[in-house]
Design an enzyme around this catalytic site. Sequence first.
Site, PDB file in Angstrom:
ATOM      1  N   GLU A  76       3.561   1.875   3.962  1.00 50.23           N
ATOM      2  CA  GLU A  76       2.516   0.989   3.425  1.00 50.23           C
ATOM      3  C   GLU A  76       1.761   1.723   2.328  1.00 50.23           C
ATOM      4  OE1 GLU A  76      -0.200  -1.093   6.026  1.00 50.23           O
ATOM      5  OE2 GLU A  76      -1.560  -1.473   4.341  1.00 50.23           O
ATOM      6  N   ASP A 128      -1.336  10.185  -4.160  1.00 52.32           N
ATOM      7  CA  ASP A 128      -0.834   9.103  -5.009  1.00 52.32           C
ATOM      8  C   ASP A 128       0.548   8.651  -4.509  1.00 52.32           C
ATOM      9  OD1 ASP A 128       0.229   7.511  -7.013  1.00 52.32           O
ATOM     10  OD2 ASP A 128      -0.514   8.754  -8.648  1.00 52.32           O
ATOM     11  N   ASP A 151      -4.675  -3.270  -6.069  1.00 52.54           N
ATOM     12  CA  ASP A 151      -5.717  -3.520  -7.071  1.00 52.54           C
ATOM     13  C   ASP A 151      -5.142  -4.425  -8.169  1.00 52.54           C
ATOM     14  OD1 ASP A 151      -7.837  -1.681  -6.037  1.00 52.54           O
ATOM     15  OD2 ASP A 151      -6.224  -0.232  -6.320  1.00 52.54           O
ATOM     16  N   GLU A 225      -9.657 -12.356   3.665  1.00 60.40           N
ATOM     17  CA  GLU A 225      -8.669 -13.375   3.320  1.00 60.40           C
ATOM     18  C   GLU A 225      -9.040 -14.714   3.961  1.00 60.40           C
ATOM     19  OE1 GLU A 225      -4.874 -11.946   4.506  1.00 60.40           O
ATOM     20  OE2 GLU A 225      -3.801 -13.696   3.776  1.00 60.40           O
TER      21      GLU A 225
HETATM   22  C1  LIG Z   1      -7.605  -3.553  -3.148  1.00 59.53           C
HETATM   23  S1  LIG Z   1      -7.325  -2.263  -2.016  1.00 59.53           S
HETATM   24  C2  LIG Z   1      -6.444  -3.094  -0.701  1.00 59.53           C
HETATM   25  C3  LIG Z   1      -6.438  -2.321   0.565  1.00 59.53           C
HETATM   26  C4  LIG Z   1      -5.682  -2.929   1.752  1.00 59.53           C
HETATM   27  N1  LIG Z   1      -4.249  -2.979   1.521  1.00 59.53           N
HETATM   28  C5  LIG Z   1      -6.225  -4.275   2.122  1.00 59.53           C
HETATM   29  O1  LIG Z   1      -5.458  -5.235   2.114  1.00 59.53           O
HETATM   30  O2  LIG Z   1      -7.412  -4.366   2.429  1.00 59.53           O
HETATM   31  C6  LIG Z   1      -6.053  -1.288  -2.791  1.00 59.53           C
HETATM   32  C7  LIG Z   1      -5.974   0.104  -2.229  1.00 59.53           C
HETATM   33  O3  LIG Z   1      -4.864   0.772  -2.801  1.00 59.53           O
HETATM   34  C8  LIG Z   1      -5.212   2.135  -3.028  1.00 59.53           C
HETATM   35  N2  LIG Z   1      -4.303   2.643  -4.058  1.00 59.53           N
HETATM   36  C9  LIG Z   1      -4.156   2.171  -5.321  1.00 59.53           C
HETATM   37  N3  LIG Z   1      -3.218   2.869  -5.975  1.00 59.53           N
HETATM   38  C10 LIG Z   1      -2.747   3.804  -5.107  1.00 59.53           C
HETATM   39  C11 LIG Z   1      -1.775   4.835  -5.213  1.00 59.53           C
HETATM   40  N4  LIG Z   1      -1.077   5.022  -6.328  1.00 59.53           N
HETATM   41  N5  LIG Z   1      -1.562   5.617  -4.141  1.00 59.53           N
HETATM   42  C12 LIG Z   1      -2.257   5.437  -2.994  1.00 59.53           C
HETATM   43  N6  LIG Z   1      -3.199   4.477  -2.830  1.00 59.53           N
HETATM   44  C13 LIG Z   1      -3.440   3.672  -3.884  1.00 59.53           C
HETATM   45  C14 LIG Z   1      -6.670   2.074  -3.433  1.00 59.53           C
HETATM   46  O4  LIG Z   1      -7.341   3.303  -3.216  1.00 59.53           O
HETATM   47  C15 LIG Z   1      -7.195   0.963  -2.524  1.00 59.53           C
HETATM   48  O5  LIG Z   1      -7.701   1.466  -1.321  1.00 59.53           O
END
Ligand SMILES: C[S@@+](CC[C@H](N)C(=O)[O-])C[C@H]1O[C@@H](n2cnc3c(N)ncnc32)[C@H](O)[C@@H]1O
EC number: 2.1.1.33
Length: 246
Positions: A76, A128, A151, A225
């Site tokens: 995930e 990352d 995001d 949601e």
């Molecule tokens: C909008 S949030 C959604 C979180 C969760 N999946 C949810 O549905 O509530 C997106 C998450 O992806 C993480 N994220 C974005 N790019 C990433 C990357 N390249 N590696 C790890 N985490 C990442 C961000 O830090 C953030 O916590």
Amino acid sequence: MSDTPLIQPANVGEGVYEEGREGYGHIKSYVRRAGRMSSAQENYYAEMMPKIGLVYASQPIDLAAFFGRNNPKVLEIGTGMGETTAKIADANRDIDYLGVEVHVPGVGALCKQIAERELTNLRICQHDAVEVVRDMLPEDSLDGVHVFFPDPWHKARHNKRRLIQSPFVALLASRLKPGGYFHCATDWEEYAHQMLEVLSGEPTLVNSSEGFAPRPDYRPLTKFENRGLRLGHGVWDVIFRKKQLA
Ligand SMILES: C[S@@+](CC[C@H](N)C(=O)[O-])C[C@H]1O[C@@H](n2cnc3c(N)ncnc32)[C@H](O)[C@@H]1O
């Protein structure tokens, strides 16, 4: 493994500055958010990460050895505060989940869930995800990939920071086993169409539905949601499978 990396290593592109590029590496799909861990998150982080954390290293790992068993493996990306991740792992204890997240308070919150629910099938890598997938996950090693509510980077000039783009999807698809699934969900309609278009364009994947997929039971509705759905906002699931070898 193939000779040509799908995502260029960090030193390629040196000297080229682009907005969103950190240290001249690849464009980042996240910004490092401020935000302190609560003391509970901090305590659970300190207790759990040495036991269940995967430390980034630029070499492939043996997922079966890491989890100590040969069960299905699901990645995930972007676990956020971890509620969905923990619920899914709790409900599917025969499946091993690797959550990858850069946001430290989110990792702390997920550590708390793992401890409270006594989950032995969920582990975390705080790094990352592009680099984790590129450097650590072997080809044909995953049974599933979840990318829930990535995001949206909704301004046109930021669209290049979105995770779901052809090179990264090709890289992820190469890490799936034949028959493995790739599941994305978003509440941003234009990104949903991008997801459908990008996954449809990946020759090793095939759509499991015609167009968008119904939300499968294993993905629980989040509070956020639910509220959105009550207000009439949409959520789109996109689920593809890796083609079986001919
Ligand atoms: C909008 S949030 C959604 C979180 C969760 N999946 C949810 O549905 O509530 C997106 C998450 O992806 C993480 N994220 C974005 N790019 C990433 C990357 N390249 N590696 C790890 N985490 C990442 C961000 O830090 C953030 O916590």
